[in-house]
Design an enzyme around this catalytic site. Structure first.
Site, PDB file in Angstrom:
ATOM      1  N   ASN A 157       0.874  -1.176   0.000  1.00 22.60           N
ATOM      2  CA  ASN A 157       0.000   0.000   0.000  1.00 22.60           C
ATOM      3  C   ASN A 157       0.914   1.230   0.000  1.00 22.60           C
ATOM      4  O   ASN A 157       1.462   1.595   1.037  1.00 22.60           O
ATOM      5  CB  ASN A 157      -0.891  -0.021   1.254  1.00 22.60           C
ATOM      6  CG  ASN A 157      -1.744   1.232   1.357  1.00 22.60           C
ATOM      7  OD1 ASN A 157      -1.837   2.010   0.411  1.00 22.60           O
ATOM      8  ND2 ASN A 157      -2.361   1.432   2.516  1.00 22.60           N
ATOM      9  N   TRP A 158       1.048   1.835  -1.178  1.00 20.99           N
ATOM     10  CA  TRP A 158       1.945   2.996  -1.272  1.00 20.99           C
ATOM     11  C   TRP A 158       1.344   4.242  -0.628  1.00 20.99           C
ATOM     12  O   TRP A 158       2.023   5.258  -0.485  1.00 20.99           O
ATOM     13  CB  TRP A 158       2.248   3.308  -2.744  1.00 20.99           C
ATOM     14  CG  TRP A 158       3.198   2.355  -3.398  1.00 20.99           C
ATOM     15  CD1 TRP A 158       3.808   1.272  -2.831  1.00 20.99           C
ATOM     16  CD2 TRP A 158       3.643   2.406  -4.755  1.00 20.99           C
ATOM     17  NE1 TRP A 158       4.613   0.644  -3.753  1.00 20.99           N
ATOM     18  CE2 TRP A 158       4.529   1.315  -4.943  1.00 20.99           C
ATOM     19  CE3 TRP A 158       3.386   3.257  -5.838  1.00 20.99           C
ATOM     20  CZ2 TRP A 158       5.155   1.070  -6.174  1.00 20.99           C
ATOM     21  CZ3 TRP A 158       4.000   3.012  -7.057  1.00 20.99           C
ATOM     22  CH2 TRP A 158       4.883   1.929  -7.214  1.00 20.99           C
ATOM     23  N   LYS A 159       0.058   4.195  -0.317  1.00 18.03           N
ATOM     24  CA  LYS A 159      -0.650   5.390   0.202  1.00 18.03           C
ATOM     25  C   LYS A 159      -0.417   6.556  -0.768  1.00 18.03           C
ATOM     26  O   LYS A 159      -0.354   6.331  -1.969  1.00 18.03           O
ATOM     27  CB  LYS A 159      -0.204   5.708   1.627  1.00 18.03           C
ATOM     28  CG  LYS A 159      -0.249   4.482   2.526  1.00 18.03           C
ATOM     29  CD  LYS A 159      -0.118   4.817   3.971  1.00 18.03           C
ATOM     30  CE  LYS A 159       0.031   3.542   4.769  1.00 18.03           C
ATOM     31  NZ  LYS A 159      -0.181   3.731   6.190  1.00 18.03           N
TER      32      LYS A 159
ATOM     33  N   HIS B 216      -9.628   0.884   4.475  1.00 15.68           N
ATOM     34  CA  HIS B 216      -8.378   1.129   5.214  1.00 15.68           C
ATOM     35  C   HIS B 216      -8.682   2.085   6.377  1.00 15.68           C
ATOM     36  O   HIS B 216      -9.511   2.984   6.247  1.00 15.68           O
ATOM     37  CB  HIS B 216      -7.330   1.726   4.268  1.00 15.68           C
ATOM     38  CG  HIS B 216      -5.965   1.762   4.889  1.00 15.68           C
ATOM     39  ND1 HIS B 216      -5.592   2.740   5.780  1.00 15.68           N
ATOM     40  CD2 HIS B 216      -4.911   0.924   4.778  1.00 15.68           C
ATOM     41  CE1 HIS B 216      -4.348   2.502   6.177  1.00 15.68           C
ATOM     42  NE2 HIS B 216      -3.911   1.403   5.589  1.00 15.68           N
TER      43      HIS B 216
ATOM     44  N   GLU C 113      -7.199   4.572   7.456  1.00 18.74           N
ATOM     45  CA  GLU C 113      -7.034   6.001   7.144  1.00 18.74           C
ATOM     46  C   GLU C 113      -8.278   6.540   6.436  1.00 18.74           C
ATOM     47  O   GLU C 113      -8.666   7.692   6.627  1.00 18.74           O
ATOM     48  CB  GLU C 113      -5.752   6.207   6.313  1.00 18.74           C
ATOM     49  CG  GLU C 113      -4.515   6.046   7.200  1.00 18.74           C
ATOM     50  CD  GLU C 113      -3.268   5.557   6.492  1.00 18.74           C
ATOM     51  OE1 GLU C 113      -3.204   5.593   5.256  1.00 18.74           O
ATOM     52  OE2 GLU C 113      -2.337   5.107   7.204  1.00 18.74           O
TER      53      GLU C 113
ATOM     54  N   GLU D 243      -5.654  -5.058  10.517  1.00 12.75           N
ATOM     55  CA  GLU D 243      -4.676  -3.985  10.717  1.00 12.75           C
ATOM     56  C   GLU D 243      -4.999  -3.211  11.987  1.00 12.75           C
ATOM     57  O   GLU D 243      -5.836  -2.296  11.955  1.00 12.75           O
ATOM     58  CB  GLU D 243      -4.723  -3.022   9.521  1.00 12.75           C
ATOM     59  CG  GLU D 243      -4.387  -3.669   8.197  1.00 12.75           C
ATOM     60  CD  GLU D 243      -3.762  -2.656   7.265  1.00 12.75           C
ATOM     61  OE1 GLU D 243      -2.624  -2.877   6.864  1.00 12.75           O
ATOM     62  OE2 GLU D 243      -4.402  -1.630   6.971  1.00 12.75           O
TER      63      GLU D 243
ATOM     64  N   GLY E 210       2.019   2.411  10.633  1.00 13.68           N
ATOM     65  CA  GLY E 210       2.943   3.531  10.450  1.00 13.68           C
ATOM     66  C   GLY E 210       3.604   3.992  11.737  1.00 13.68           C
ATOM     67  O   GLY E 210       4.203   5.067  11.785  1.00 13.68           O
TER      68      GLY E 210
ATOM     69  N   SER F  35       3.104  -2.029  10.441  1.00 10.52           N
ATOM     70  CA  SER F  35       4.562  -2.007  10.654  1.00 10.52           C
ATOM     71  C   SER F  35       5.215  -3.361  10.404  1.00 10.52           C
ATOM     72  O   SER F  35       6.185  -3.737  11.068  1.00 10.52           O
ATOM     73  CB  SER F  35       4.895  -1.485  12.058  1.00 10.52           C
ATOM     74  OG  SER F  35       4.401  -0.165  12.217  1.00 10.52           O
TER      75      SER F  35
ATOM     76  N   GLY G 154       2.685  -1.022   4.336  1.00 10.04           N
ATOM     77  CA  GLY G 154       2.720   0.400   4.004  1.00 10.04           C
ATOM     78  C   GLY G 154       4.154   0.872   3.832  1.00 10.04           C
ATOM     79  O   GLY G 154       4.771   0.707   2.778  1.00 10.04           O
ATOM     80  N   GLY G 155       4.708   1.445   4.898  1.00  3.72           N
ATOM     81  CA  GLY G 155       6.031   2.067   4.842  1.00  3.72           C
ATOM     82  C   GLY G 155       7.100   1.217   4.166  1.00  3.72           C
ATOM     83  O   GLY G 155       7.845   1.704   3.300  1.00  3.72           O
TER      84      GLY G 155
HETATM   85  C1  PEP Z   1      -0.986   0.112   5.920  1.00  2.00           C
HETATM   86  O1  PEP Z   1      -1.071   1.284   5.634  1.00  2.00           O
HETATM   87  O2  PEP Z   1      -1.845  -0.681   5.515  1.00  2.00           O
HETATM   88  C2  PEP Z   1       0.142  -0.324   6.744  1.00  2.00           C
HETATM   89  C3  PEP Z   1       0.141  -1.532   7.224  1.00  2.00           C
HETATM   90  O3  PEP Z   1       1.137   0.594   6.951  1.00  2.00           O
HETATM   91  P1  PEP Z   1       2.558   0.338   7.672  1.00  2.00           P
HETATM   92  O4  PEP Z   1       3.101  -0.953   7.137  1.00  2.00           O
HETATM   93  O5  PEP Z   1       3.374   1.514   7.333  1.00  2.00           O
HETATM   94  O6  PEP Z   1       2.255   0.215   9.139  1.00  2.00           O
END
Ligand code: PEP
Length: 256
Positions: free
Chosen positions: A13-15, A99, A101, A171, A177, A217, A238-239
């Site tokens: 997930n590049w956001k 998601h 967010e 999640e 994040g 994470s 994500g990150g």
């Molecule tokens: C996400 O945004 O779905 C996610 C899991 O982010 P991160 O890996 O950065 O926690």
């Protein structure tokens, strides 16, 4: 993971990160690093404007493309929205729905998530449906109850034969994040709860076949341990997905 019954999926997930002009370089780096990952479905979910570039860059590779959101409407006067048929026509195969967010910053409710799942399924897109609790909800001990309700509402009126297309991502919001991860046992237990909700709605065979991912994470260091849990079938990243090398290391862990 349990590869006998279900697919292992690692999704990026590049956001709202990276740039269209950088997609080719990212793909050129990721493709050789993941070429041996035969046991793992790999999905890259960029912002809408980068979907054509991502589809092009990963053509003739094993890597599929997903969107990060979609409209629950089919077409019409909905400025700024993108429909399931537009995504499907472009060659998108997956879509992240609900998601945290989107829920937290844009007010998406469980009911809206359900509408988006139906819209995606009408066009044969594969929804990656996100659920998870906040830190406060975890502290008050309502995680299992809350996540179960999110899953039940998300899947309302989804017929059994369509359920096979759905992927669920657990999640915990407090882990996204932040660098904090759920312990593998806690994450595995919540994924087990999700599977039992699916079992209560669709029966044992469907529950055994649904891929349930962990997100929050996840990185190359903790992936192996999280993925060793029987009910965790992959990750939503994500990150760590912003670097092809870091993302490929997680794919590697999932491919073991
Ligand atoms: C996400 O945004 O779905 C996610 C899991 O982010 P991160 O890996 O950065 O926690």
């Amino acid at each position: 993971m349990n590869r006998k019954y279900r697919h292992t999926v690692i999704a990026a997930n590049w956001k709202m990160n990276l740039l269209p002009s950088k997609v080719k370089a990212y793909a050129d780096e990721l493709k050789p690093l993941t070429a041996q990952a035969k046991w793992c479905d790999i999905v890259v979910c960029p912002p809408f404007v980068m979907l054509p570039a991502v589809i092009k860059a990963f053509r003739s590779s094993r890597i599929s493309t997903g969107a990060q959101n979609l409209s629950d409407k089919e077409s019409g006067a909905f400025t700024g929205e993108v429909s399931a048929s537009q995504l499907a026509d472009l060659g998108v195969h997956y879509v992240i729905i609900g998601h945290s967010e989107r829920r937290r910053l844009y007010g998406e409710t469980d009911s809206a998530v359900n509408g988006k799942i139906h819209a995606a399924l009408r066009e044969n897109l594969r929804p990656i449906v996100c659920v998870g609790e906040s830190e406060q909800e975890r502290e008050t001990g309502v995680t299992a109850e809350l996540v179960s309700l999110q899953v039940k509402t998300a899947l309302r009126d989804v017929p059994a034969q369509k359920m096979r297309r759905i992927i669920i991502a657990y999640e915990p919001i407090w882990a996204i994040g932040t660098g904090k991860t759920a312990t593998s046992e806690d994450a595995g237990a919540v994924c087990g709860t999700i599977r039992s909700v699916v079992r209560s709605l669709y029966g044992a065979r469907t529950a055994r076949a649904v891929s349930i991912l962990y997100g929050g994470s996840m990185n190359a260091r903790n992936a192996c341990e999280l993925l060793s849990q029987p009910d965790i079938d992959g990750g939503l990243i994500g990150g760590a997905s912003l670097s092809p090398v870091d993302f490929a290391a997680i794919v590697d862990a999932a491919n073991q």
